[in-house]
Every structure is written in structure tokens, then in C-alpha cells.
Enzyme design. Structure first.
Site, PDB file in Angstrom:
ATOM      1  N   GLU A  34     -15.038 -40.584 -32.607  1.00 27.12           N
ATOM      2  CA  GLU A  34     -14.521 -39.317 -32.056  1.00 27.12           C
ATOM      3  C   GLU A  34     -15.699 -38.423 -31.668  1.00 27.12           C
ATOM      4  O   GLU A  34     -16.611 -38.200 -32.454  1.00 27.12           O
ATOM      5  CB  GLU A  34     -13.618 -38.631 -33.082  1.00 27.12           C
ATOM      6  CG  GLU A  34     -13.130 -37.240 -32.684  1.00 27.12           C
ATOM      7  CD  GLU A  34     -12.414 -37.172 -31.332  1.00 27.12           C
ATOM      8  OE1 GLU A  34     -11.424 -37.898 -31.135  1.00 27.12           O
ATOM      9  OE2 GLU A  34     -12.865 -36.402 -30.451  1.00 27.12           O
ATOM     10  N   THR A 145      -8.484 -42.431 -25.561  1.00 29.95           N
ATOM     11  CA  THR A 145      -9.347 -41.288 -25.220  1.00 29.95           C
ATOM     12  C   THR A 145      -8.568 -40.062 -24.733  1.00 29.95           C
ATOM     13  O   THR A 145      -9.167 -39.016 -24.473  1.00 29.95           O
ATOM     14  CB  THR A 145     -10.388 -41.707 -24.165  1.00 29.95           C
ATOM     15  OG1 THR A 145      -9.701 -42.401 -23.113  1.00 29.95           O
ATOM     16  CG2 THR A 145     -11.445 -42.622 -24.752  1.00 29.95           C
ATOM     17  N   GLY A 182       2.460 -23.019 -13.125  1.00 27.30           N
ATOM     18  CA  GLY A 182       3.092 -24.237 -13.658  1.00 27.30           C
ATOM     19  C   GLY A 182       4.202 -23.918 -14.652  1.00 27.30           C
ATOM     20  O   GLY A 182       3.941 -23.320 -15.690  1.00 27.30           O
ATOM     21  N   GLY A 184       6.033 -26.028 -16.430  1.00 29.15           N
ATOM     22  CA  GLY A 184       6.323 -27.163 -17.314  1.00 29.15           C
ATOM     23  C   GLY A 184       6.352 -26.675 -18.752  1.00 29.15           C
ATOM     24  O   GLY A 184       6.280 -25.466 -19.012  1.00 29.15           O
ATOM     25  N   GLU A 205       6.015 -21.589 -10.024  1.00 31.35           N
ATOM     26  CA  GLU A 205       6.374 -23.011 -10.102  1.00 31.35           C
ATOM     27  C   GLU A 205       6.591 -23.558  -8.700  1.00 31.35           C
ATOM     28  O   GLU A 205       7.300 -22.968  -7.892  1.00 31.35           O
ATOM     29  CB  GLU A 205       7.628 -23.183 -10.979  1.00 31.35           C
ATOM     30  CG  GLU A 205       8.287 -24.547 -10.939  1.00 31.35           C
ATOM     31  CD  GLU A 205       7.349 -25.717 -11.230  1.00 31.35           C
ATOM     32  OE1 GLU A 205       6.647 -25.689 -12.246  1.00 31.35           O
ATOM     33  OE2 GLU A 205       7.322 -26.665 -10.397  1.00 31.35           O
ATOM     34  N   GLY A 274      -0.730 -29.618 -15.418  1.00 31.05           N
ATOM     35  CA  GLY A 274      -0.749 -31.025 -15.824  1.00 31.05           C
ATOM     36  C   GLY A 274      -2.060 -31.406 -16.471  1.00 31.05           C
ATOM     37  O   GLY A 274      -2.959 -30.572 -16.626  1.00 31.05           O
ATOM     38  N   ALA A 323       2.636 -36.531 -28.092  1.00 31.02           N
ATOM     39  CA  ALA A 323       1.944 -36.985 -29.299  1.00 31.02           C
ATOM     40  C   ALA A 323       2.718 -38.095 -30.025  1.00 31.02           C
ATOM     41  O   ALA A 323       2.128 -39.075 -30.478  1.00 31.02           O
ATOM     42  CB  ALA A 323       1.726 -35.805 -30.232  1.00 31.02           C
ATOM     43  N   HIS A 447      29.073 -28.820 -42.751  1.00 33.54           N
ATOM     44  CA  HIS A 447      29.517 -27.511 -42.258  1.00 33.54           C
ATOM     45  C   HIS A 447      28.971 -26.420 -43.163  1.00 33.54           C
ATOM     46  O   HIS A 447      28.985 -26.591 -44.388  1.00 33.54           O
ATOM     47  CB  HIS A 447      31.048 -27.461 -42.265  1.00 33.54           C
ATOM     48  CG  HIS A 447      31.580 -26.111 -41.899  1.00 33.54           C
ATOM     49  ND1 HIS A 447      31.599 -25.651 -40.593  1.00 33.54           N
ATOM     50  CD2 HIS A 447      32.084 -25.101 -42.670  1.00 33.54           C
ATOM     51  CE1 HIS A 447      32.109 -24.426 -40.576  1.00 33.54           C
ATOM     52  NE2 HIS A 447      32.409 -24.070 -41.820  1.00 33.54           N
TER      53      HIS A 447
HETATM   54  C1  LIG Z   1      -1.077 -26.850 -25.364  1.00 34.44           C
HETATM   55  C2  LIG Z   1      -0.504 -28.208 -25.637  1.00 34.44           C
HETATM   56  C3  LIG Z   1       0.636 -28.322 -26.402  1.00 34.44           C
HETATM   57  C4  LIG Z   1       1.171 -29.582 -26.679  1.00 34.44           C
HETATM   58  N1  LIG Z   1       2.296 -29.651 -27.438  1.00 34.44           N
HETATM   59  C5  LIG Z   1       2.835 -30.849 -27.717  1.00 34.44           C
HETATM   60  C6  LIG Z   1       3.981 -30.947 -28.551  1.00 34.44           C
HETATM   61  O1  LIG Z   1       4.495 -29.954 -29.046  1.00 34.44           O
HETATM   62  N2  LIG Z   1       4.471 -32.183 -28.812  1.00 34.44           N
HETATM   63  C7  LIG Z   1       3.912 -33.316 -28.273  1.00 34.44           C
HETATM   64  O2  LIG Z   1       4.425 -34.405 -28.534  1.00 34.44           O
HETATM   65  N3  LIG Z   1       2.817 -33.250 -27.473  1.00 34.44           N
HETATM   66  C8  LIG Z   1       2.272 -32.051 -27.199  1.00 34.44           C
HETATM   67  N4  LIG Z   1       1.139 -31.989 -26.424  1.00 34.44           N
HETATM   68  C9  LIG Z   1       0.583 -33.251 -25.875  1.00 34.44           C
HETATM   69  C10 LIG Z   1      -0.220 -33.981 -26.937  1.00 34.44           C
HETATM   70  O3  LIG Z   1      -1.238 -33.140 -27.419  1.00 34.44           O
HETATM   71  C11 LIG Z   1      -0.812 -35.256 -26.345  1.00 34.44           C
HETATM   72  O4  LIG Z   1       0.205 -36.017 -25.751  1.00 34.44           O
HETATM   73  C12 LIG Z   1      -1.486 -36.085 -27.424  1.00 34.44           C
HETATM   74  O5  LIG Z   1      -2.516 -35.363 -28.055  1.00 34.44           O
HETATM   75  C13 LIG Z   1      -2.057 -37.387 -26.835  1.00 34.44           C
HETATM   76  O6  LIG Z   1      -2.657 -38.111 -27.842  1.00 34.44           O
HETATM   77  P1  LIG Z   1      -3.844 -39.144 -27.545  1.00 34.44           P
HETATM   78  O7  LIG Z   1      -4.202 -39.723 -28.874  1.00 34.44           O
HETATM   79  O8  LIG Z   1      -3.454 -40.050 -26.463  1.00 34.44           O
HETATM   80  O9  LIG Z   1      -5.040 -38.274 -26.975  1.00 34.44           O
HETATM   81  P2  LIG Z   1      -5.763 -36.937 -27.444  1.00 34.44           P
HETATM   82  O10 LIG Z   1      -4.974 -36.187 -28.436  1.00 34.44           O
HETATM   83  O11 LIG Z   1      -6.167 -36.242 -26.199  1.00 34.44           O
HETATM   84  O12 LIG Z   1      -7.043 -37.465 -28.227  1.00 34.44           O
HETATM   85  C14 LIG Z   1      -8.058 -38.166 -27.607  1.00 34.44           C
HETATM   86  C15 LIG Z   1      -9.336 -37.928 -28.377  1.00 34.44           C
HETATM   87  O13 LIG Z   1     -10.320 -38.821 -27.877  1.00 34.44           O
HETATM   88  C16 LIG Z   1     -11.569 -38.171 -27.867  1.00 34.44           C
HETATM   89  N5  LIG Z   1     -12.421 -38.885 -26.907  1.00 34.44           N
HETATM   90  C17 LIG Z   1     -12.247 -38.994 -25.570  1.00 34.44           C
HETATM   91  N6  LIG Z   1     -13.199 -39.803 -25.036  1.00 34.44           N
HETATM   92  C18 LIG Z   1     -13.976 -40.195 -26.072  1.00 34.44           C
HETATM   93  C19 LIG Z   1     -15.110 -41.037 -26.173  1.00 34.44           C
HETATM   94  N7  LIG Z   1     -15.614 -41.660 -25.114  1.00 34.44           N
HETATM   95  N8  LIG Z   1     -15.666 -41.220 -27.379  1.00 34.44           N
HETATM   96  C20 LIG Z   1     -15.172 -40.620 -28.487  1.00 34.44           C
HETATM   97  N9  LIG Z   1     -14.096 -39.818 -28.454  1.00 34.44           N
HETATM   98  C21 LIG Z   1     -13.504 -39.618 -27.253  1.00 34.44           C
HETATM   99  C22 LIG Z   1     -11.236 -36.758 -27.474  1.00 34.44           C
HETATM  100  O14 LIG Z   1     -12.252 -35.869 -27.920  1.00 34.44           O
HETATM  101  C23 LIG Z   1      -9.914 -36.535 -28.195  1.00 34.44           C
HETATM  102  O15 LIG Z   1     -10.132 -35.932 -29.446  1.00 34.44           O
HETATM  103  C24 LIG Z   1       0.550 -30.747 -26.158  1.00 34.44           C
HETATM  104  C25 LIG Z   1      -0.614 -30.640 -25.398  1.00 34.44           C
HETATM  105  C26 LIG Z   1      -1.139 -29.389 -25.145  1.00 34.44           C
HETATM  106  C27 LIG Z   1      -2.392 -29.286 -24.344  1.00 34.44           C
END
Ligand SMILES: Cc1cc2nc3c(=O)[nH]c(=O)nc-3n(C[C@H](O)[C@H](O)[C@H](O)COP(=O)(O)OP(=O)(O)OC[C@H]3O[C@@H](n4cnc5c(N)ncnc54)[C@H](O)[C@@H]3O)c2cc1C
Length: 468
Positions: A34, A145, A182, A184, A205, A274, A323, A447
């Protein structure tokens, strides 16, 4: 340290850290790389968790100001202490990211700090903050990532005046006027936060409705409710640029249909149009194929075009950027590597917007079914007729159950109302088990609960709701 692993995961977001934990549980010698200072990825650091903390705190503030009096609770001088609200948020983030650290230790996962780059299908280089480089050998690589905020041409995010969601989670005072580009879920959640904390908020939007892709009934109702809360909307409009005049930002907006142009002056601009997948050069250099949106192409086993390199989460071309989708993929990919039958059902991934009221959906929308020429029937039930919602003064919204006309199988559900995000789990479970609307209708619901509205909507599919 022994530099040989069975599995190396790149990225410790909900996809990556869960994949690492499941891999370790399955007996693999596992490392997770990370580049961020703390574990947990976007979700824990600058996404789901901090946004939900601010949504919760700002909702309390709003209720204390506007609703307590009616409930017979006298409060005097309700004041905002934003720096306290922010430190509460930061503490929650810290506790949860530390929690992932603890889980890594508990599962004997090696936490490699730095940026991971793929050298070849069995070698990963880690470069730390001091530019120190180490090479690790592995049987399998999982790319997790994640993604980063994106912007529009000509609108450059500086995280000061023009901010992404990350900047909008840490304003030091509520902007007097906030323009959100946006409509969304991220844009609307943060619009709600800052509206409740005192900002004048205008959302621009591109489409003529909010939350593109969502059930139209819900989207229309949601728009009405948010407008009533005082958020302004410019729909069917595009932001074409942002200029700075004295201390203000000026957003240029063009209405798509009429080409009418206007300028909106504000203190801050949130760009929430996005997110783009995090693809660094090494990924393409290694020969991993991307689709035309620059996301990693994977098959049903999460294999990329290179054998032994897998990918999951926001960075892949499957499912929504959420997530819980990433987490489920993290579990599935580890099980697949272990020769088990890991699987994610992309037809049943719930999505929730944590505004007040909440919005939650799972499965198909009416619009999807029309396109696919599938005959369906609908049952709707308003929270206005639900006793618990009534006593709690949470009467906005409804439940909509969509079932296949012939078989009665539930194909999709959409809810707008208080606790929608919690109630959607029942519907996802029902759909996973192939339930019919009748199955839900015949299940005894406690209920008085909001979830009785779910049962009534299922009964309404067969035109026999009791309380409406
Ligand atoms: C404001 C906001 C609110 C959100 N709310 C929700 C919600 O309520 N519910 C929900 O389901 N989703 C929500 N999401 C979306 C959710 O955060 C993402 O879908 C989720 O975090 C994706 O997980 P991931 O593991 O694919 O990537 P990420 O969480 O983006 O994690 C990827 C990690 O990889 C690391 N990384 C990247 N490249 C490298 C590299 N080369 N070497 C080492 N480390 C690296 C990054 O630093 C990062 O920490 C929200 C997003 C935002 C921005």
C-alpha cells in the site's frame, strides 16, 4: 525477511485488504502493498467512512435544529463546531484503518509500505517513500489499485477552491455557496452534508434526472425531496468551465436543450463527475489488457490477460465501483486461487445513497426490464402508511418491488425512505435465494418496523396490501 510469497496484493482498499485476509486464511503466504500511509484504501480514508461520519453528524445537527422542538425536546443555542465534527470523523477513520492493521497482524500478512510495480508475472518491485527499492517474488499477483477522482476538460481540481470529494470531506468552514458538478451519489451525499451545515448548494447535472441509471420513480421522488430540503438543481445542463473573479469561483453552465448560458458565483466547487481506475504504466507494460474505459479486463475468475495476475475492485471492468463489490471480489479471487469456487453474483449487488431519507436499490430497474422485453408486475407501498415511519415522522418515500409477471420471481427492488440502506439486505438475500414476491409477502415481519413496508410492497405485487 524472506521475499517469496504465494500471493502479493497491490492496494489495501476494501478489495485488496479483504483479498489478503482471505488468502492468509486459506493458508497462503501473503503480502499486501500500500502506497498510502494508512490501510483501507479510498473507502476507509477518503470515501465511505468519512462521508458517512459527516452525513450522520450533520443529520443530527439538522434534527437538533429543526425536529427536536416538535418532539418536545427543548434545546437552546444549537451551534456548529465544525472542527470537532471533523476530528470525530478523523478519529473514526483512524480507528478503522488501525483495525485493518490489526487484522493484518492477526492473519500474519506482510504489510509492504510503498508503491508496487509489476516487473513480470512473478516479480513485484516496491519503492518506499525514501525511494528505497525491494523486489519480491510471488506465485500470484492480485491488482487492487482502486480508483481516483476525475474531472472535466478545462476544470482543474486544486483541492482548495475546486475540490474533489476528498477536499469536500475536509472544508474548514461551510462554504457560503457551493456548486456541485455531478448529481450522482457522491455529489448528492456531500451536497446534503454541506446544505445541512449551512451552505447554499447548487447541483449541476448533465442528464435531465439525478442518479443516472437509477429507477426513474425513485430518482424523481428523490429530486423532489432534496429540492424541498433546499438544494438547487440545474438539470440537463453542463458545467463548461470555472473562472476566478476576485475571491470567488464562477462556474459557466450551459443548458443542453436550450443552449442558454449562465454563470454561478460560489466559494467552492465540488467536482463529482466520476472516478477513473488507477492504472500505472507497469500494468500496461506487463501486457495486461484494458477495456476502452481503461479498466482492467478480467474473466469470471478475475484473471487478467496474464496468467497468475488477477484484478478486483474499482480497477476492473465488472460491476459498480462500490466497496462491498470489491470486498466480495476479494474473497472470491482468493478462493479461486485456492482452487475453490469463488463467485460474485453481479445481478444482486445492492447500492445505497446515505442521504436523509436513504435510497437503496438492488437488481433490475423497470427501465432495464423494458429494454430487455421482460414482462413484469410492480408492488409499491408508501412509508406514509407504515406505522413506525409515521410515529418517527419519517413518512417520505416508498418501497417498490418488481417481480416477473409469469413466475412472480423478484427481479429488482428500489426503496427511498429512512433505513432503506439497512432494509435492502433482506431483499438482496431474497433475490439470492430466488424468492418470489409471494415468499416475501408470506414472511412474518416484526411490528412496528419500517420493514413491514417491504412486506406490504410485496403484497401489493398481487394487489393486496393491507394498510394502503
Ligand atoms: C466520497 C466517497 C464516498 C463513497 N461512499 C461509498 C459507500 O458509501 N459505499 C460504497 O460501497 N462505496 C463507496 N465509495 C466507493 C468506494 O470507496 C470504492 O468503491 C472502494 O474503495 C473501491 O475499493 P478498491 O479496493 O477497489 O480500491 P481503493 O479503495 O481505491 O483502494 C486502492 C488502494 O490501492 C492503493 N494503490 C494504488 N496503486 C498502488 C500501487 N501501485 N502500489 C501500492 N498501492 C497502490 C491506493 O493508495 C488505495 O489505497 C465511496 C467513494 C468516495 C470517493
Amino acid at each position: 525477511m524472506d521475499n517469496n510469497f504465494d500471493v502479493i496484493v497491490i492496494g489495501a482498499g476494501p478489495g485488496g485488504y479483504v483479498a489478503a485476509i482471505r488468502s492468509a486464511q486459506l493458508g497462503f503466504k501473503t503480502a499486501c502493498i500500500e502506497s498510502r500511509k494508512t490501510l483501507g484504501g479510498t473507502c476507509l480514508n477518503v470515501g465511505c467512512i468519512p462521508s458517512k461520519s459527516l452525513l450522520n453528524a450533520s443529520e443530527m445537527y439538522n434534527k437538533a435544529q429543526k425536529e427536536f422542538e416538535n418532539l418536545g425536546i427543548k434545546v437552546r443555542d444549537v451551534k456548529l463546531n465544525l472542527s470537532r465534527m471533523m476530528s470525530n470523523k478523523n478519529n473514526s477513520v483512524l480507528k478503522l484503518t488501525k483495525g485493518v492493521e490489526f487484522l493484518f497482524k492477526k492473519n500474519k500478512i506482510t504489510h509492504l509500505k510503498g508503491k508496487g510495480t509489476i516487473q513480470n508475472k512473478n516479480t513485484v518491485l516496491v519503492t518506499d517513500d525514501f525511494n528505497k527499492k525491494n523486489t519480491y517474488i510471488t506465485k500470484n499477483i492480485i491488482v487492487a489499485t482502486g480508483s481516483s477522482p476525475t474531472s472535466l476538460p478545462g476544470i482543474i481540481i486544486d483541492e482548495k477552491v475546486i475540490v474533489s470529494s476528498t477536499g469536500a470531506l475536509s472544508f474548514d468552514k461551510p462554504p457560503k455557496e457551493l456548486v456541485v458538478i455531478g448529481g450522482g451519489y457522491i455529489g448528492l451525499e456531500l451536497s446534503s452534508v454541506w446544505k445541512r451545515l449551512g451552505s447554499k448548494v447548487t447541483v449541476i447535472e448533465y442528464f435531465d434526472h439525478i442518479i443516472p441509471g437509477m429507477d426513474k420513480d425513485i430518482s424523481n421522488e428523490f429530486l423532489k425531496i432534496l429540492s424541498k430540503q433546499g438544494i438547487n438543481f440545474k438539470l440537463d445542463s453542463k458545467a463548461t468551465g470555472v473562472n476566478f473573479v476576485k475571491n470567488k469561483a464562477v462556474v459557466d453552465v450551459t443548458h443542453n436543450r436550450t443552449a442558454k448560458r449562465e454563470r454561478i458565483e460560489c466559494d467552492k466547487v465540488l467536482v463529482a463527475v466520476g472516478r477513473k481506475p488507477n492504472i500505472s504504466e507497469d500494468i500496461t507494460k506487463a501486457g495486461i489488457k484494458l477495456n476502452n474505459q481503461k479498466k482492467i479486463q478480467v474473466n469470471e475468475k478475475f484473471e487478467t490477460s496474464i496468467k497468475n495476475i488477477y484484478a478486483i475492485g474499482d480497477v476492473i471492468d465488472k460491476g459498480p465501483m462500490l466497496a462491498h463489490k470489491a470486498e466480495d471480489e476479494g474473497i472470491a479471487v482468493a478462493e479461486i486461487i485456492a482452487g475453490q469456487a469463488g463467485h460474485v453474483n453481479y445481478d444482486v449487488i445492492p447500492a445505497v445513497i446515505y442521504t436523509s431519507p436513504e435510497v437503496a436499490t438492488v437488481g433490475k430497474t423497470e427501465e432495464n426490464l423494458k429494454k430487455e422485453n421482460i414482462k413484469y408486475k410492480i408492488g409499491k407501498f408508501p412509508f406514509l402508511a407504515n406505522s413506525r415511519a409515521k410515529v418517527n415522522n419519517e413518512m417520505e418515500g416508498f418501497v417498490k418491488v418488481i417481480a416477473e409477471e409469469k413466475t412472480d420471481k423478484v427481479l429488482g427492488v428500489a426503496l427511498i425512505g429512512s433505513l432503506a440502506g439497512t432494509m435492502i439486505a433482506e431483499l438482496a438475500l431474497a433475490m439470492e435465494f430466488g424468492a418470489s414476491a409471494e415468499d416475501i409477502a408470506r414472511t412474518c415481519h416484526a411490528h412496528p418496523t419500517h420493514s413491514e413496508a417491504v412486506k406490504e410492497a410485496a403484497m401489493a405485487v398481487d394487489k393486496r396490501p393491507i394498510h394502503f
